[in-house]
Design a protein around this motif. Sequence first.
Motif, PDB file in Angstrom:
ATOM      1  N   ASN A  32      39.334  31.749  49.216  1.00 56.76           N
ATOM      2  CA  ASN A  32      40.364  31.680  48.180  1.00 56.76           C
ATOM      3  C   ASN A  32      40.680  30.215  47.860  1.00 56.76           C
ATOM      4  O   ASN A  32      41.667  29.644  48.333  1.00 56.76           O
ATOM      5  N   GLN A 145      41.915  36.306  50.781  1.00 55.38           N
ATOM      6  CA  GLN A 145      42.319  36.976  49.538  1.00 55.38           C
ATOM      7  C   GLN A 145      43.835  37.196  49.499  1.00 55.38           C
ATOM      8  O   GLN A 145      44.447  37.535  50.507  1.00 55.38           O
ATOM      9  N   ASP A 178      41.276  43.429  42.376  1.00 51.27           N
ATOM     10  CA  ASP A 178      40.837  42.599  43.500  1.00 51.27           C
ATOM     11  C   ASP A 178      40.418  41.219  43.006  1.00 51.27           C
ATOM     12  O   ASP A 178      39.519  41.100  42.164  1.00 51.27           O
ATOM     13  N   TYR A 179      41.074  40.194  43.536  1.00 53.47           N
ATOM     14  CA  TYR A 179      40.705  38.813  43.231  1.00 53.47           C
ATOM     15  C   TYR A 179      40.452  38.090  44.549  1.00 53.47           C
ATOM     16  O   TYR A 179      41.371  37.946  45.356  1.00 53.47           O
ATOM     17  N   LYS A 180      39.229  37.649  44.769  1.00 54.28           N
ATOM     18  CA  LYS A 180      38.956  36.892  45.996  1.00 54.28           C
ATOM     19  C   LYS A 180      39.530  35.484  45.899  1.00 54.28           C
ATOM     20  O   LYS A 180      39.916  34.890  46.898  1.00 54.28           O
TER      21      LYS A 180
END
Length: 347
Positions: A32, A145, A178-180
């Motif tokens: 991240n 994350q 979902d955002y890494k």
Amino acid sequence: KGNLSLIIKSYEILSKTDLYSKYSFFLLYGENIGKVSDISNELVKSFRQNDSTFDTILNFDQNDLDANPNLLNDNLASSDLFGKKKIIIFNLTKTSVFNKIFKYEDYREINSVKVIIKYFELEKRNSLRNLFEKKKDLVTIPCYQDTLSEKNIILQTVLRKESISLTHEQKEFITHIDYKDRNIFKQDLNKIILYHKNNNEISTINLGNILNLKTSYDLNKFAILLLSNKSFDIDVEFENISKQGNNPITILNRVSNHVQRLLTTKHGYKKNINIKILIKKLKPPVFFKDEEEFINQVKQWSIKSLENISIKLLDLENSLKISPLADKTEAKFLFLNLRNYAKNLKI
């Protein structure tokens, strides 16, 4: 021994930045990158608020360090003539060079310099990570994350700043993606801001289009329609989502996921748990506009029927994986059977 290490959770460092500002060496790593940058900025801000003589900020990348391996030593050894202190930030892509020059025992007494090392992902056996995790004077901050709570905080901050109003459903729509990397999340929020400035109102469907999630939204719509007793042209809908690049297995997975969500809710409903409470526990959430239909389907379908459908979907998916040449005809045939079954059921 565990008490000696300073491995700090990312949310903890942000809530207690002042507490950790007394330390001199920080390792921030993880996939991240946006979180790594945000925490680094917060640490710099805290250092300077606690001690205004931290007036010099130096940024070095891997090329700088490769060209001059003595960068760290030179800056730690030299003191500013005017008593100003330094914050040194290293953006590294490898740790081998830094490992050779970082003589921890020699730097322990230095308090005129703060060093922040930023990295992407570090394996557990990485020697620099191991050094930081074992020493009580070195702070390690893994940046993974963002949690749902972290995304909510970022979203609310942006909405307040830009004076944008979104529905509860729309906020959940955004935060359950979902955002890494936090940077990607922020980029998507910027898309929403730009759209809002040009169009004012934002619908949930527009959100999907803005964030390039139209395909995902259409798949969800298809899965819900498939198990409803509403009329729709299955051939047209199936062709539409296929043209968007969805292969039969992707479509099957989405329908299977919908069936599993119905099953989970149905089991709770049979135990007399309030259906609204059960739905709120589902992640990602059921969109508000789909809630009534979802409730109808929970009441309409029996556990046995849903389990049988789930088995058929899984069997078909396995057969498609073994023989991909079976193409979409089999999937369409199964969906057609499900449609006929659904249309004949009475709520």
